[in-house]
Design a protein around this motif. Sequence first.
Motif, PDB file in Angstrom:
ATOM      1  N   VAL A  43       0.990  -1.229   0.071  1.00  0.00           N
ATOM      2  CA  VAL A  43      -0.044  -0.103  -0.126  1.00  0.00           C
ATOM      3  C   VAL A  43       0.992   1.102  -0.104  1.00  0.00           C
ATOM      4  O   VAL A  43       1.672   1.416   0.853  1.00  0.00           O
ATOM      5  N   MET A  44       0.823   2.044  -1.045  1.00  0.00           N
ATOM      6  CA  MET A  44       1.571   3.217  -1.070  1.00  0.00           C
ATOM      7  C   MET A  44       0.832   4.399  -0.556  1.00  0.00           C
ATOM      8  O   MET A  44      -0.186   4.382  -0.737  1.00  0.00           O
ATOM      9  N   PRO A  45       1.554   5.236   0.074  1.00  0.00           N
ATOM     10  CA  PRO A  45       1.075   6.517   0.526  1.00  0.00           C
ATOM     11  C   PRO A  45       0.420   7.500  -0.491  1.00  0.00           C
ATOM     12  O   PRO A  45       1.038   7.484  -1.410  1.00  0.00           O
ATOM     13  N   GLY A  46      -0.697   7.778  -0.327  1.00  0.00           N
ATOM     14  CA  GLY A  46      -1.233   8.836  -1.258  1.00  0.00           C
ATOM     15  C   GLY A  46      -1.957   7.985  -2.403  1.00  0.00           C
ATOM     16  O   GLY A  46      -2.140   8.533  -3.388  1.00  0.00           O
ATOM     17  N   PHE A  47      -1.963   6.704  -2.226  1.00  0.00           N
ATOM     18  CA  PHE A  47      -2.915   5.938  -3.306  1.00  0.00           C
ATOM     19  C   PHE A  47      -4.064   5.531  -2.902  1.00  0.00           C
ATOM     20  O   PHE A  47      -4.385   4.333  -3.394  1.00  0.00           O
ATOM     21  N   LYS A  48      -4.721   5.954  -1.964  1.00  0.00           N
ATOM     22  CA  LYS A  48      -6.289   5.452  -1.580  1.00  0.00           C
ATOM     23  C   LYS A  48      -6.979   5.621  -2.615  1.00  0.00           C
ATOM     24  O   LYS A  48      -6.812   6.676  -3.553  1.00  0.00           O
TER      25      LYS A  48
END
Length: 102
Positions: free
Chosen positions: A14-19
């Motif tokens: 899960v990459m930050p900013g990729f919700k």
Amino acid sequence: MLDRFPEIYEVEAVMPGFKVPTEEGIEEVISTIAPFLSVSGGSIELIELDDGEGVNPRPTIVLGIGGPPAKNASLKAEVVRRVKFIYGQAEVQLHELVMEED
């Protein structure tokens, strides 16, 4: 990791900013900005959300900003920064709202 820990059956990066943007999530971000804008005579609202599931593979968030803050480039940049912090892959567009006079 899966070899060393048999209890784990799946690993997901899960990459930050990729919700994935949702209306509720965007409204939550807006709620952190709206009080400051209202003090300065402005407002902000979600106009359109394209989650990127259709023709456009990139999510698009269209926000409307009104009042004096709509003319302030640094405030507009802060709004975009806050949204991109959570939804980094999304395209964020700001449109100026025409405020009705009482």
